[in-house]
Write an enzyme that holds these catalytic residues in place. Sequence first.
Site, PDB file in Angstrom:
ATOM      1  N   SER A   1       0.826  -1.222   0.000  1.00  0.00           N
ATOM      2  CA  SER A   1       0.000   0.000   0.000  1.00  0.00           C
ATOM      3  C   SER A   1       0.851   1.260   0.000  1.00  0.00           C
ATOM      4  CB  SER A   1      -0.918   0.008   1.228  1.00  0.00           C
ATOM      5  OG  SER A   1      -0.163   0.003   2.427  1.00  0.00           O
TER       6      SER A   1
ATOM      7  N   ASN B   1      -2.064  -2.379  13.283  1.00  0.00           N
ATOM      8  CA  ASN B   1      -3.512  -2.184  13.297  1.00  0.00           C
ATOM      9  C   ASN B   1      -3.904  -0.900  14.034  1.00  0.00           C
ATOM     10  OD1 ASN B   1      -3.495  -4.627  12.025  1.00  0.00           O
ATOM     11  ND2 ASN B   1      -4.474  -5.782  13.668  1.00  0.00           N
TER      12      ASN B   1
ATOM     13  N   THR C   1     -40.347  26.698  -8.463  1.00  0.00           N
ATOM     14  CA  THR C   1     -40.603  25.334  -8.006  1.00  0.00           C
ATOM     15  C   THR C   1     -40.898  24.523  -9.259  1.00  0.00           C
ATOM     16  OG1 THR C   1     -42.992  25.655  -7.716  1.00  0.00           O
ATOM     17  CG2 THR C   1     -41.585  26.136  -5.812  1.00  0.00           C
ATOM     18  N   HIS C   2     -40.445  23.285  -9.285  1.00  0.00           N
ATOM     19  CA  HIS C   2     -40.608  22.425 -10.467  1.00  0.00           C
ATOM     20  C   HIS C   2     -39.982  23.061 -11.715  1.00  0.00           C
ATOM     21  CE1 HIS C   2     -43.531  20.086  -8.101  1.00  0.00           C
ATOM     22  NE2 HIS C   2     -44.037  21.251  -7.749  1.00  0.00           N
TER      23      HIS C   2
ATOM     24  N   SER D   1     -15.071  26.065 -27.389  1.00  0.00           N
ATOM     25  CA  SER D   1     -15.278  24.854 -28.190  1.00  0.00           C
ATOM     26  C   SER D   1     -14.216  24.765 -29.270  1.00  0.00           C
ATOM     27  CB  SER D   1     -16.668  24.890 -28.834  1.00  0.00           C
ATOM     28  OG  SER D   1     -16.772  23.937 -29.866  1.00  0.00           O
TER      29      SER D   1
ATOM     30  N   LYS E   1     -18.804  29.686 -28.628  1.00  0.00           N
ATOM     31  CA  LYS E   1     -19.145  29.069 -27.349  1.00  0.00           C
ATOM     32  C   LYS E   1     -18.327  29.631 -26.186  1.00  0.00           C
ATOM     33  CE  LYS E   1     -21.626  26.214 -26.677  1.00  0.00           C
ATOM     34  NZ  LYS E   1     -21.449  24.760 -26.755  1.00  0.00           N
TER      35      LYS E   1
ATOM     36  N   GLU F   1     -19.720  22.712 -14.364  1.00  0.00           N
ATOM     37  CA  GLU F   1     -20.112  21.371 -14.816  1.00  0.00           C
ATOM     38  C   GLU F   1     -19.216  20.300 -14.205  1.00  0.00           C
ATOM     39  OE1 GLU F   1     -21.841  22.790 -19.182  1.00  0.00           O
ATOM     40  OE2 GLU F   1     -19.931  21.724 -19.053  1.00  0.00           O
TER      41      GLU F   1
ATOM     42  N   TYR G   1      -9.519  -6.385  13.019  1.00  0.00           N
ATOM     43  CA  TYR G   1      -8.945  -5.873  11.774  1.00  0.00           C
ATOM     44  C   TYR G   1      -8.947  -6.950  10.695  1.00  0.00           C
ATOM     45  CZ  TYR G   1      -5.814  -3.703   8.407  1.00  0.00           C
ATOM     46  OH  TYR G   1      -5.296  -3.162   7.260  1.00  0.00           O
TER      47      TYR G   1
ATOM     48  N   GLN H   1      -7.512  -2.053   4.276  1.00  0.00           N
ATOM     49  CA  GLN H   1      -6.480  -1.309   3.563  1.00  0.00           C
ATOM     50  C   GLN H   1      -7.110  -0.450   2.468  1.00  0.00           C
ATOM     51  OE1 GLN H   1      -2.517  -3.057   2.632  1.00  0.00           O
ATOM     52  NE2 GLN H   1      -3.126  -2.813   0.501  1.00  0.00           N
TER      53      GLN H   1
ATOM     54  N   LYS I   1      -8.164   3.915   2.687  1.00  0.00           N
ATOM     55  CA  LYS I   1      -7.393   5.145   2.517  1.00  0.00           C
ATOM     56  C   LYS I   1      -7.578   5.798   1.156  1.00  0.00           C
ATOM     57  CE  LYS I   1      -4.108   2.691   4.300  1.00  0.00           C
ATOM     58  NZ  LYS I   1      -4.983   1.888   5.189  1.00  0.00           N
TER      59      LYS I   1
END
Length: 456
Positions: free
Chosen positions: A22, A109, A154-155, A276, A282, A289, A316, A321, A324
């Site tokens: 690791s 551990n 709303t909506h 773009s 653009k 995003e 353990y 492992q 992390k």
Amino acid sequence: MKLWGGRFEKTTDALVEDFHSSISFDQRLYKQDILGSVAHARMLGSVGVISEEEANRMINGLMAILEDIQAGNVEFEIGAEDIHMNIEKLLTERIGPVGKKLHTGRSRNDQVALDLRLYLRSEIDETKILLEELVNTLLNISEEHLETWMPGYTHMQKAQPITFAHHMMAYVQMFLRDLDRLKDTRKRLNTSPLGSGAMAGTTFPLDRMQAALELGFDGVTLNSLDGVSDRDFALEFLATASIMMMHLSRMCEELVIWSTGEFQFITMDDGYSTGSSIMPQKKNPDVAELVRGKTGRVYGDLVALLTVMKGLPLAYNKDMQEDKEQVFDAVDTIQKCLLVVEPMLKTMVVNREAMARGAKGGFTNATDLADYMAKKGVPFREAHELVGRIVLHCSKKGIGLEDMGLSEYQGISPIFEEDLFGAIGIEHCVRARKITGGPSPETVAEGIRVSREGLV
């Protein structure tokens, strides 16, 4: 030879060597591992398990290793498996056989559980700073736009007029809750597992509290099995990070929508937009995003660790492992997003006129017309139905409620008087909503004041 190799007759297979190691990712914990070992060594010397002179040699050797790592002068070995054994191996090479005493009364551990808690505690503190900067920026934007009228939705349909300040303050409340969750997570993780050993503690007379206090913990874990196998603190951080990313994503989604030609409520700074390769006109809100997209990544980190932990017997297991990389990825992602969103918000241009135009369309004052009638004694449900018919009438004629003449209103009901148009004016609709939590400029200003106090 492996530090654990006494029981084995064969060396580890080369494929397993790589699969098992690791160090490629947990080397990030080098500082926490060394500081934890320094506290452990000092405690061993204090209680007489080793001599004070041996403890000091270990501490000096460990601090020298820390300096060398930070200077880029240490290359870790895959064969030493992880950061813990790499540090111990380096220490023994530098100070001789006394380095082999460092692990007395300790297991990897409880060592890794300690390191991860120390790491997360530090990263939570850093994340809090970044989040507080974002909240302050939102508060500053809100102060600038207490009277910037815009439609609320709303909506995704226009609902009622509000202000841009009121809208931004909704995100302030979300992020303040995130700050509280970070504080709660930090509080719960701030107990030291060091001294739990492999899973049953140790026969050495360790002073667990001494090491814990040196490392800034509030106390020690009270069950050795739980001490080494608990990853609730990591899961809680990942859950908090996921909720925080959801809040960032919702905000970025609206920024993307508002920056479209259809809305034109905001204009992103060139520094936080891209173009773009084929369409020269653009200007894309790619930063917003990407934050929206990276939210799924943090969700994945949470689900991955939940899945790792869901079937593990005490105590353990090597599965752990896998904790992390999920934590590291979530920390990196949330901090990078916070770092880029704050200046993106600070540099965007708010198009007040476009927002005001949007607030006037879509019959956003229809509820206020119904309220006007209710205040004149008409039962609200009857007023609601009548206003619905008025909206339908205006919609067919292509006009707004404020465009109908008083005589036409009075032809519908004699309760309508000259004060009608003041009551359904967009600005009045917002200013009149002075109830706690409402969008009136005075109410939002008070919300800003209270929120600033909450950051202290």
